[in-house]
Design a protein around this motif. Structure first.
Motif, PDB file in Angstrom:
ATOM      1  N   SER A 195     -17.736  -2.121  -0.229  1.00 43.96           N
ATOM      2  CA  SER A 195     -16.696  -2.835  -0.687  1.00 43.96           C
ATOM      3  C   SER A 195     -16.309  -2.401  -2.161  1.00 43.96           C
ATOM      4  CB  SER A 195     -17.211  -4.416  -0.936  1.00 43.96           C
ATOM      5  OG  SER A 195     -18.295  -4.335  -2.083  1.00 43.96           O
ATOM      6  N   ALA A 196     -16.763  -1.330  -2.695  1.00 40.16           N
ATOM      7  CA  ALA A 196     -16.319  -0.850  -3.921  1.00 40.16           C
ATOM      8  C   ALA A 196     -15.065  -0.273  -3.695  1.00 40.16           C
ATOM      9  CB  ALA A 196     -17.198   0.112  -4.690  1.00 40.16           C
ATOM     10  N   CYS A 197     -14.647   0.275  -2.377  1.00 41.12           N
ATOM     11  CA  CYS A 197     -13.624   0.942  -2.076  1.00 41.12           C
ATOM     12  C   CYS A 197     -12.124  -0.236  -1.967  1.00 41.12           C
ATOM     13  CB  CYS A 197     -13.577   1.821  -0.720  1.00 41.12           C
ATOM     14  SG  CYS A 197     -14.253   3.619  -1.179  1.00 41.12           S
ATOM     15  N   ARG A 198     -11.219   0.421  -2.163  1.00 40.33           N
ATOM     16  CA  ARG A 198      -9.927  -0.554  -2.047  1.00 40.33           C
ATOM     17  C   ARG A 198      -9.429   0.018  -0.470  1.00 40.33           C
ATOM     18  NH1 ARG A 198      -8.423   2.138  -5.950  1.00 40.33           N
ATOM     19  NH2 ARG A 198      -6.269   2.383  -5.494  1.00 40.33           N
ATOM     20  N   ASP A 199      -8.929  -1.015   0.095  1.00 45.43           N
ATOM     21  CA  ASP A 199      -8.542  -0.405   1.495  1.00 45.43           C
ATOM     22  C   ASP A 199      -6.810  -0.025   1.443  1.00 45.43           C
ATOM     23  OD1 ASP A 199      -6.246  -3.240   2.277  1.00 45.43           O
ATOM     24  OD2 ASP A 199      -7.867  -3.796   1.197  1.00 45.43           O
ATOM     25  N   ILE A 200      -6.641   0.477   2.560  1.00 42.24           N
ATOM     26  CA  ILE A 200      -5.496   1.391   2.453  1.00 42.24           C
ATOM     27  C   ILE A 200      -4.160   0.388   2.248  1.00 42.24           C
ATOM     28  CG2 ILE A 200      -3.765   2.761   4.033  1.00 42.24           C
ATOM     29  CD1 ILE A 200      -6.101   3.647   5.341  1.00 42.24           C
ATOM     30  N   ALA A 201      -3.863  -0.619   2.931  1.00 43.32           N
ATOM     31  CA  ALA A 201      -2.659  -1.452   2.496  1.00 43.32           C
ATOM     32  C   ALA A 201      -2.639  -2.048   1.273  1.00 43.32           C
ATOM     33  CB  ALA A 201      -2.905  -2.776   3.244  1.00 43.32           C
ATOM     34  N   LEU A 202      -3.918  -2.284   0.631  1.00 40.92           N
ATOM     35  CA  LEU A 202      -3.939  -2.689  -0.909  1.00 40.92           C
ATOM     36  C   LEU A 202      -3.383  -1.375  -1.781  1.00 40.92           C
ATOM     37  CD1 LEU A 202      -4.513  -4.822  -3.082  1.00 40.92           C
ATOM     38  CD2 LEU A 202      -7.006  -3.798  -3.046  1.00 40.92           C
ATOM     39  N   GLN A 203      -3.859  -0.247  -1.331  1.00 35.13           N
ATOM     40  CA  GLN A 203      -3.386   0.683  -2.046  1.00 35.13           C
ATOM     41  C   GLN A 203      -2.247   1.181  -1.990  1.00 35.13           C
ATOM     42  OE1 GLN A 203      -5.898   4.376  -2.450  1.00 35.13           O
ATOM     43  NE2 GLN A 203      -7.494   3.375  -0.908  1.00 35.13           N
ATOM     44  N   PHE A 204      -1.381   0.786  -0.962  1.00 34.05           N
ATOM     45  CA  PHE A 204      -0.195   1.022  -0.846  1.00 34.05           C
ATOM     46  C   PHE A 204       0.879  -0.182  -1.602  1.00 34.05           C
ATOM     47  CE2 PHE A 204       4.042  -0.992   1.016  1.00 34.05           C
ATOM     48  CZ  PHE A 204       4.750   0.304   1.224  1.00 34.05           C
ATOM     49  N   LEU A 205       0.074  -1.063  -1.891  1.00 36.69           N
ATOM     50  CA  LEU A 205       0.783  -2.126  -2.754  1.00 36.69           C
ATOM     51  C   LEU A 205       0.818  -1.792  -4.078  1.00 36.69           C
ATOM     52  CD1 LEU A 205       1.906  -5.114  -3.375  1.00 36.69           C
ATOM     53  CD2 LEU A 205      -0.566  -5.676  -3.661  1.00 36.69           C
ATOM     54  N   GLU A 206      -0.352  -0.951  -4.477  1.00 40.76           N
ATOM     55  CA  GLU A 206      -0.494  -0.656  -5.959  1.00 40.76           C
ATOM     56  C   GLU A 206       0.362   0.616  -6.132  1.00 40.76           C
ATOM     57  OE1 GLU A 206      -5.089  -2.356  -6.344  1.00 40.76           O
ATOM     58  OE2 GLU A 206      -4.655  -0.378  -5.894  1.00 40.76           O
ATOM     59  N   ASN A 207       0.888   1.170  -5.053  1.00 39.12           N
ATOM     60  CA  ASN A 207       1.741   2.403  -5.429  1.00 39.12           C
ATOM     61  C   ASN A 207       3.203   2.084  -5.889  1.00 39.12           C
ATOM     62  OD1 ASN A 207       3.269   4.963  -4.985  1.00 39.12           O
ATOM     63  ND2 ASN A 207       1.152   5.696  -4.501  1.00 39.12           N
ATOM     64  N   ASP A 208       3.508   2.601  -6.983  1.00 42.45           N
ATOM     65  CA  ASP A 208       4.948   2.123  -7.569  1.00 42.45           C
ATOM     66  C   ASP A 208       5.736   3.408  -7.315  1.00 42.45           C
ATOM     67  OD1 ASP A 208       4.159  -0.095  -8.602  1.00 42.45           O
ATOM     68  OD2 ASP A 208       3.317   0.737 -10.697  1.00 42.45           O
ATOM     69  N   ASP A 209       5.505   4.367  -6.614  1.00 42.24           N
ATOM     70  CA  ASP A 209       6.230   5.354  -6.472  1.00 42.24           C
ATOM     71  C   ASP A 209       6.929   5.225  -5.359  1.00 42.24           C
ATOM     72  OD1 ASP A 209       5.211   6.788  -8.583  1.00 42.24           O
ATOM     73  OD2 ASP A 209       3.673   7.694  -7.421  1.00 42.24           O
ATOM     74  N   ILE A 210       6.591   4.585  -4.041  1.00 40.20           N
ATOM     75  CA  ILE A 210       7.385   4.439  -2.740  1.00 40.20           C
ATOM     76  C   ILE A 210       8.501   3.537  -2.620  1.00 40.20           C
ATOM     77  CG2 ILE A 210       6.952   4.105  -0.507  1.00 40.20           C
ATOM     78  CD1 ILE A 210       3.936   4.682  -0.832  1.00 40.20           C
ATOM     79  N   GLN A 211       9.771   4.100  -2.618  1.00 39.83           N
ATOM     80  CA  GLN A 211      10.851   3.203  -2.694  1.00 39.83           C
ATOM     81  C   GLN A 211      11.289   2.837  -1.317  1.00 39.83           C
ATOM     82  OE1 GLN A 211      12.963   6.152  -5.609  1.00 39.83           O
ATOM     83  NE2 GLN A 211      14.399   4.484  -5.217  1.00 39.83           N
TER      84      GLN A 211
END
Length: 500
Positions: A195-211
């Motif tokens: 559970s220390a890992c963050r799931d892929i969808a959450l990492q997408f949300l946290e990425n400010d680079d993708i427009q």
């Protein structure tokens, strides 16, 4: 139900007294034209790539390209063999070795990390180098590897991607995520021990680079108490977070942000007035292009067009990933019709991208991540339906069991299951004489029975056009692709052509 037989083009032409005869002058002239085109390559395009369009046919083997080329021609009432898919006319082509560091035959996670981050890695790892261990969260710490996305953003470019798979699936996630297990797309997919890992969808949300991000996969962003607006199925998130709402709120702080989930909303998007766009057009993967209800979502070409219209507003240029993700799924299903028609849909997307860009400042790359076991064989006559039986001017090719076979066939997969069951009962393969072998539901026969057909280990092709496209010139390791993109666009400091 007995299906109508498909007549081959040569047989039809024979009926009406015509022929496909092409004398030597035809071939000589064709060769002379090819030589003249090749001579033009003496003046290499060494411009800086302002834009990069990277198009990935997931599972698009060379046999898939050849068969799709023929099918495209036959859909236009041509023999098919003489035609080209859009990228086959690119001036530069080479081959890519697709193995992972731990497997001869690769998966889409390790390969995506290679061509987007520049280093080969193990099967199943996303954005983590070979030091990671699949499924081991702790092993990924310190072994994260950045992608071309971050390099492009550091250079001031806009970035985005479109896919017909889930936007959290292996290919697109390698742009923005770092995870030791490709299947950890939502928090509910991660074991409690990791559970220390963050799931892929959450990492997408946290990425400010993708427009711009468009594809499927709503389920990974929705609460497990929330019903999907289209399928009525529950979402997968157990952490109490609605990531779609969070995305809209976060991106609205940076500019004009729009979320869409159906075609009418997509069509209403006005690119000049939108800075951030998230389109999730299915709870899981998008539908295959051939299905009639695909009209409920935009095509890959339409998503490509909208993405470029938004990204090209940046004077510094853009990076766009376009993935035809369901070519792979069609092959896994042992259904060549699905794989080939989605390849033709990708052809339309490449045509769209090329019509909107200039090869003087845009590097366009078309490739695949891995191969599949579909083969293209027998001795069918010229113009024979590529999805039909191997047929020599009306006389079907027969196996030693005196039964016909299709031109396209798989080494393993669901078609092997059906073949094995029939053989047990009759001692023979199924007789496909009256089958509709072009149906999207038809599964070609296979040698080894498996519920899902596998990837294959043969090389795949790379086609390129635009600045520095000539750097694709021989057989390359797959990770080389990212380094060419970085070099061409001057994302890699110190390249000679980058100096003022």
């Amino acid at each position: 139900m007995k299906m109508k037989m498909i007549l081959s083009l040569p047989l039809v032409l024979a009926y009406i007294g015509l022929s496909l005869a092409q004398p030597k002058d035809y071939w000589y002239d064709l060769a002379k034209l090819s030589i003249e085109n090749a001579k033009k390559l003496e003046n290499l395009n060494t411009n800086v790539a302002k834009n990069i369009v990277f198009v990935l046919g997931d599972g698009m083997s060379i046999a898939t390209v050849s068969a799709a080329r023929i099918l495209k021609g036959q859909q236009n009432l041509e023999p098919g063999e003489e035609g080209y898919l859009s990228w086959e006319t690119f001036p530069h082509a080479s081959l890519s070795k697709t193995y992972n560091t731990d497997h001869q035959v690769s998966d889409s996670a390790g390969t995506a990390t290679a061509y987007l981050s520049g280093a080969k890695t193990k099967r199943g790892l996303i954005g983590v180098d070979d030091g990671g261990v699949r499924g081991d969260c702790a092993s990924s710490v310190g072994n994260e590897i950045g992608s071309i996305l971050r390099m492009a953003r550091n250079a001031g470019k806009s970035v985005g991607f479109v896919t017909t798979a889930r936007i959290t699936h292996a290919t697109p996630s390698a742009l923005y995520a770092h995870v030791p297990e490709r299947n950890w797309e939502a928090d509910s997919d991660i074991p409690a021990s990791e559970s220390a890992c963050r799931d892929i969808a959450l990492q997408f949300l946290e990425n400010d680079d993708i427009q711009v991000a468009m594809g499927g996969g709503r389920e990974n962003f929705m609460l497990n108490t929330e019903r999907d607006p289209e399928t009525n199925r529950l979402g997968k998130r157990e952490d109490g977070r609605d990531l779609i709402k969070e995305w809209v709120a976060a991106k609205s702080q940076l500019g004009t942000a729009k979320y869409v989930w159906e075609k009418s909303e997509f069509d209403a998007i006005d690119p000049p007035n939108v800075d951030y766009l998230l389109g999730l057009f299915s709870d899981s993967h998008m539908e295959y292009d051939i299905h009639p209800y695909f009209a409920g979502a935009p095509s890959l070409a339409e998503m490509t067009q909208k993405a470029i219209q938004i990204l090209e507003k940046n004077p510094n240029g853009f990076f766009l990933l376009v993935e035809a993700g369901r070519i792979d799924h069609g092959h896994h299903a042992g259904a060549a019709t699905l794989a080939l028609t989605d390849t033709i849909a990708m052809d339309a997307a490449v045509t769209m991208a090329k019509s909107m860009t200039n090869d003087q400042d845009t590097l366009t790359i078309v490739t695949a991540d891995h191969s599949h076991t579909m083969t293209f064989g027998g001795y069918p006559s010229r113009g024979n339906p590529i999805l039909g039986l191997a047929d020599d001017y009306g006389l079907p090719d027969l196996g030693s069991d005196n039964l016909p076979y299709t031109t396209l066939i798989y080494a393993n997969g669901p078609g092997g299951v059906q073949t094995r069951l029939t053989y047990r009962n009759t001692g023979k393969r199924p007789d496909v004489t009256n089958e509709d072998t072009s149906s999207d539901r038809y599964q070609q026969q296979a040698l080894v029975p498996l519920e899902s057909e596998t990837h294959a280990g043969d090389d795949v092709a790379i086609w390129a056009d635009g600045p520095m496209a000539h750097l694709f010139h021989s057989v390359h390791e797959q990770h080389y692709i990212m380094h060419v993109m970085a070099y061409a666009a001057c994302l890699d400091a110190g390249a000679p052509h980058c100096s003022p």
